[in-house]
Motif scaffolding. Sequence first.
Motif, PDB file in Angstrom:
ATOM      1  N   ARG A  10     121.032  30.980 214.969  1.00 22.53           N
ATOM      2  CA  ARG A  10     120.000  30.742 215.651  1.00 22.53           C
ATOM      3  C   ARG A  10     119.673  32.555 216.620  1.00 22.53           C
ATOM      4  NH1 ARG A  10     121.695  28.628 219.961  1.00 22.53           N
ATOM      5  NH2 ARG A  10     121.605  26.450 219.067  1.00 22.53           N
ATOM      6  N   ILE A  11     120.787  33.391 216.595  1.00 23.31           N
ATOM      7  CA  ILE A  11     120.591  34.737 217.139  1.00 23.31           C
ATOM      8  C   ILE A  11     119.784  34.601 216.273  1.00 23.31           C
ATOM      9  CG2 ILE A  11     122.335  35.292 216.642  1.00 23.31           C
ATOM     10  CD1 ILE A  11     119.863  36.004 219.620  1.00 23.31           C
ATOM     11  N   GLY A  12     120.502  34.941 214.914  1.00 23.38           N
ATOM     12  CA  GLY A  12     120.106  35.767 213.471  1.00 23.38           C
ATOM     13  C   GLY A  12     119.017  35.705 213.021  1.00 23.38           C
ATOM     14  N   ARG A  13     117.790  34.967 213.649  1.00 19.89           N
ATOM     15  CA  ARG A  13     116.914  34.670 213.208  1.00 19.89           C
ATOM     16  C   ARG A  13     115.654  35.398 213.283  1.00 19.89           C
ATOM     17  NH1 ARG A  13     116.879  28.737 215.573  1.00 19.89           N
ATOM     18  NH2 ARG A  13     118.430  27.718 214.002  1.00 19.89           N
ATOM     19  N   GLU A 131     106.836  35.069 217.432  1.00 18.76           N
ATOM     20  CA  GLU A 131     107.718  34.946 216.464  1.00 18.76           C
ATOM     21  C   GLU A 131     109.006  34.061 216.856  1.00 18.76           C
ATOM     22  OE1 GLU A 131     108.784  36.674 212.295  1.00 18.76           O
ATOM     23  OE2 GLU A 131     107.255  37.390 213.473  1.00 18.76           O
ATOM     24  N   ALA A 132     109.851  35.265 218.353  1.00 17.28           N
ATOM     25  CA  ALA A 132     110.893  35.439 218.575  1.00 17.28           C
ATOM     26  C   ALA A 132     111.329  33.829 218.180  1.00 17.28           C
ATOM     27  CB  ALA A 132     110.881  36.724 219.349  1.00 17.28           C
ATOM     28  N   GLY A 138     113.681  26.924 216.178  1.00 15.99           N
ATOM     29  CA  GLY A 138     113.793  26.553 214.759  1.00 15.99           C
ATOM     30  C   GLY A 138     112.467  25.936 214.167  1.00 15.99           C
ATOM     31  N   ALA A 139     111.185  26.688 214.437  1.00 13.32           N
ATOM     32  CA  ALA A 139     110.251  26.156 214.458  1.00 13.32           C
ATOM     33  C   ALA A 139     109.920  26.654 213.184  1.00 13.32           C
ATOM     34  CB  ALA A 139     109.011  27.099 215.092  1.00 13.32           C
ATOM     35  N   ASP A 140     109.213  26.213 211.971  1.00 17.71           N
ATOM     36  CA  ASP A 140     108.761  26.632 210.582  1.00 17.71           C
ATOM     37  C   ASP A 140     106.807  27.946 211.644  1.00 17.71           C
ATOM     38  OD1 ASP A 140     110.753  26.200 209.589  1.00 17.71           O
ATOM     39  OD2 ASP A 140     110.045  24.566 208.511  1.00 17.71           O
TER      40      ASP A 140
END
Length: 384
Positions: A10-13, A131-132, A138-140
Amino acid sequence: MSDAYDFSDRIGRVEPSATLAISNLAAEKEAEGADIVDLSVGEPDFDTPSNVVEAGKDALDAGHTGYTSSNGIPELKEAIAAKLRDDGIDADADEVIVTPGGKQALYETFQTLIDDGDEVVLLDPAWVSYEAMAKLAGADLSRVDLAPHGFQLEPALDALAETVSDDTELLVVNSPSNPTGAVFSEAALEGVRDLAVEHDVAVISDEIYQRITYDAEHVSLASLDGMADRTITVNGFSKAYSMTGWRLGYFHATDEFVGQAGKLHSHSVSCAVNFVQRAGVEALENTDESVTEMRDAFRDRRDLLVDLFDEHGVDVDIGDGAFYMMIPVDEDDQAWCEAAIEEASVACVPGSAFNAPGYARISYAASEKRLREAVDRLVSNDLL
């Protein structure tokens, strides 16, 4: 180096905030003795109104330093609901959650609505944290580019209609806009309404800059027919009342939504700060004159910048709200902003941070003298 931490996917996104990164760089250079004209930060350069400060002090003196009910003190929720009714929204105090800043309100909304793989639609240029927050949930992401349309939504409604579908879970609307200053017309918002109803889509209406509008009328999305039950209205005190460091915001939605979001709220932040909430009541009820003075100063600064850029052949799309302006720069806007701070000692935010490459965002929350200096420096260093 320790391998003890196994960081979550999650945090890597997400990446660190580009806005704060530029602001931090400006602060570092100032600490080294450089004279930086910082046009990067989204913070009014006005003091919090004195009556609001006094209300906070009075609340401290009265011992309002403990926990409050999780969703907020009744006085503030009632004041917020009254303000929303003035905006045409059928609001009740029990449909409001008071948060430590508008960001927390947005975060709780994304976490309440979005599962892995859900589609979230953003209108670009879009504030970096949308965006973040969407990615953390978990969204697209699907995006609609407003840049070819002068950053306005109304001429881009066809493109929006091609993007929003029955698979869309959430659409984010920010008017007045950060980073463009655009205020979306009632016709544009009616277009949003029609699509949201047709495809059964929830909409975040981020109205944090609502009180800072100039030559256009702000319309609250939830006031439109058909939107009361599908809009989460997010607002706060940071911008209109120059209360950024007080960290006070809120959101309004249906009873059902507030019941679900309230679970996350109570298990994360518990409540907004007690004495700050009491200062918030004062801000809502007794600061119209201060807000008007600040708004008029921002309008004057906007007009000054438009004239200065025009003198140097730089065409800008003129926003009718907030205190931001997008200026066209080199295709590599990151390199341009780095040159601006290194060579001209002017801090701006790369447009690519907002998914708007080829632009830089400037904040005119600075004195007219400093704005003139900024333009002069950029011109003398061949950056304009």
